[in-house]
Write a protein that holds these residues in place. Structure first.
Motif, mmCIF file in Angstrom:
data_model
loop_
_atom_site.group_PDB
_atom_site.id
_atom_site.type_symbol
_atom_site.label_atom_id
_atom_site.label_comp_id
_atom_site.label_asym_id
_atom_site.label_seq_id
_atom_site.Cartn_x
_atom_site.Cartn_y
_atom_site.Cartn_z
ATOM 1 N N ASP A 135 42.597 -27.930 -51.994
ATOM 2 C CA ASP A 135 43.907 -27.006 -52.030
ATOM 3 C C ASP A 135 43.614 -25.570 -52.201
ATOM 4 O O ASP A 135 44.163 -24.886 -51.373
ATOM 5 N N VAL A 136 42.543 -25.517 -52.918
ATOM 6 C CA VAL A 136 42.015 -24.001 -53.160
ATOM 7 C C VAL A 136 41.511 -23.606 -51.821
ATOM 8 O O VAL A 136 41.774 -22.298 -51.654
ATOM 9 N N ARG A 142 33.327 -24.287 -59.500
ATOM 10 C CA ARG A 142 34.674 -24.273 -59.647
ATOM 11 C C ARG A 142 35.140 -22.722 -59.822
ATOM 12 O O ARG A 142 36.014 -22.143 -59.602
ATOM 13 N N THR A 201 40.939 -32.953 -54.977
ATOM 14 C CA THR A 201 42.198 -32.385 -54.521
ATOM 15 C C THR A 201 42.366 -31.048 -54.911
ATOM 16 O O THR A 201 42.945 -30.129 -53.719
ATOM 17 N N GLU A 202 42.195 -30.452 -56.005
ATOM 18 C CA GLU A 202 41.866 -28.990 -56.373
ATOM 19 C C GLU A 202 41.158 -28.172 -55.456
ATOM 20 O O GLU A 202 41.479 -27.173 -54.907
ATOM 21 N N PHE A 260 37.350 -33.249 -58.936
ATOM 22 C CA PHE A 260 38.079 -31.992 -58.351
ATOM 23 C C PHE A 260 38.210 -31.854 -57.018
ATOM 24 O O PHE A 260 38.620 -30.913 -56.358
ATOM 25 N N LEU A 296 37.452 -20.358 -57.943
ATOM 26 C CA LEU A 296 38.514 -19.615 -58.548
ATOM 27 C C LEU A 296 38.613 -18.333 -58.637
ATOM 28 O O LEU A 296 39.750 -17.563 -58.268
#
Length: 334
Positions: free
Chosen positions: A321-322, A69, A317-318, A315, A73
């Motif tokens: 989405d990312v 992650r 969904t995140e 994680f 990011l």
């Protein structure tokens, strides 16, 4: 302008979910030997149930997914920074290290603010302590002699989102802020070329040859040899009969994990069957599952990952989405 290609989007999402599934499935058995696991689950564990030595909630990220992650990011940061027109000033390794430092110091979803991670490798810990002092990712990593799998487990966003011209350089730099041994940095570079080739639609055999060529070109015979050995590992047999008496080791050594991942991606059974077998070999099962799961997801796409697994991931969904946000920004900037 437009939306990301469906085929590419499926494999990108599959790769990220593959990492998370391998981590969460393997967390139950981390540090346990094959002999113990085979008694509990003769055909392998087929559900994400959590637990294990560190008592993980089902589907919760361990350090493997958390640090993936951090890198993911950083690629979102880069694409958003590009919108300002000054991307040449952006240091992707520094951005990834800053996110990893937040994780280490307790600014992270699912954890009490200020709390430390309950699972962190020693090389990662030392690297992040050094980065906290220097804020220079090129000066923080542990060099020759420490070749754990802690950077290979987090490196896949470079294979998914870095440009072909920068992919090897960024893979190496993002490894090096903690793991600066060439076995680690070049394993990450080779792995990410395999990932990129799979996402682009190459066959597993073609993708593995591309990765092996990168290791050869970067002059790391140990990585080249590990990939070659991975091509010969009978994964299903070892999962069924155990690793004793074979060349397969389930320690946290980076090249052991790389070998298993190569064996996994060349095994053309289903995503589920292959990942279950990687995990049930035991040892560093969450990280081996993470690294192999990333290649399997890039190979098969998200549609081939069991929904009953996806639905449990912290994680999910995140990450989706990312990933879609990054792909959309990349498409718009073409």
């Amino acid at each position: 302008m437009g939306t990301p290609n469906d085929h590419r989007a499926s494999r990108v999402r599959g790769a990220l979910m593959g990492v998370h599934c391998g981590d969460s499935l393997g967390a139950t058995f981390e540090f346990k030997p094959w002999s113990q696991m085979i008694r509990q689950y003769p055909t392998g564990l087929r559900e994400i149930i959590g637990g294990g030595t560190l008592k993980w909630p089902a589907g919760h990220a361990t350090d493997d997914t958390d640090l993936t992650r951090a890198v993911l990011l950083s690629y979102l940061d880069y694409e958003e920074f590009k919108q300002t027109g000054s991307a040449q000033d952006f240091n992707i390794a520094k951005a990834a290290a800053e996110h990893a430092l937040k994780w280490n110091e307790g600014n992270w979803p699912g954890r009490k603010k200020g709390s430390r991670p309950i699972d962190i490798g020693s090389t990662t810990r030392i690297g992040l302590q050094q980065f906290r002092k220097t804020r220079d990712p090129a000066k923080s990593g542990v060099g020759n002699g420490s070749a754990g799998n802690g950077s290979l487990m987090r490196c896949i966003p470079s294979g998914l989102f870095a440009s072909p011209e920068r992919r090897q350089e960024e893979s190496i730099a993002i490894s090096a802020f903690t793991h600066n041994d060439p076995r680690c940095t070049i394993a990450c570079a080779a792995y990410n070329e395999i990932v990129a080739a799979l996402v682009d639609g190459k066959t597993p055999l073609e993708a593995v040859q591309i990765g092996k060529g990168v290791a050869h070109d970067l002059k790391c015979a140990e990585v080249t040899d590990a990939i070659t050995e991975g091509e010969t590992i009978p994964l299903a047999k070892i999962a069924r009969e155990g690793p004793k008496g074979t060349t397969v080791s389930v320690s946290g050594y980076v090249l052991n994990s790389l070998k298993l991942a190569i064996a996994a991606v060349l095994d053309m059974r289903s995503f589920e069957d292959v990942l279950v077998d990687v995990v049930r070999i035991g040892g560093d099962s969450d990280t081996n599952g993470t690294i192999a799961g990333g290649l399997l997801g890039a190979r098969d796409g998200i549609e081939k990952i069991p929904e009953r697994w996806l639905g449990k991931l912290q994680f999910r969904t995140e990450f989706e989405d990312v990933a879609m946000r990054i792909l959309k920004l990349q498409k718009e900037s073409e």
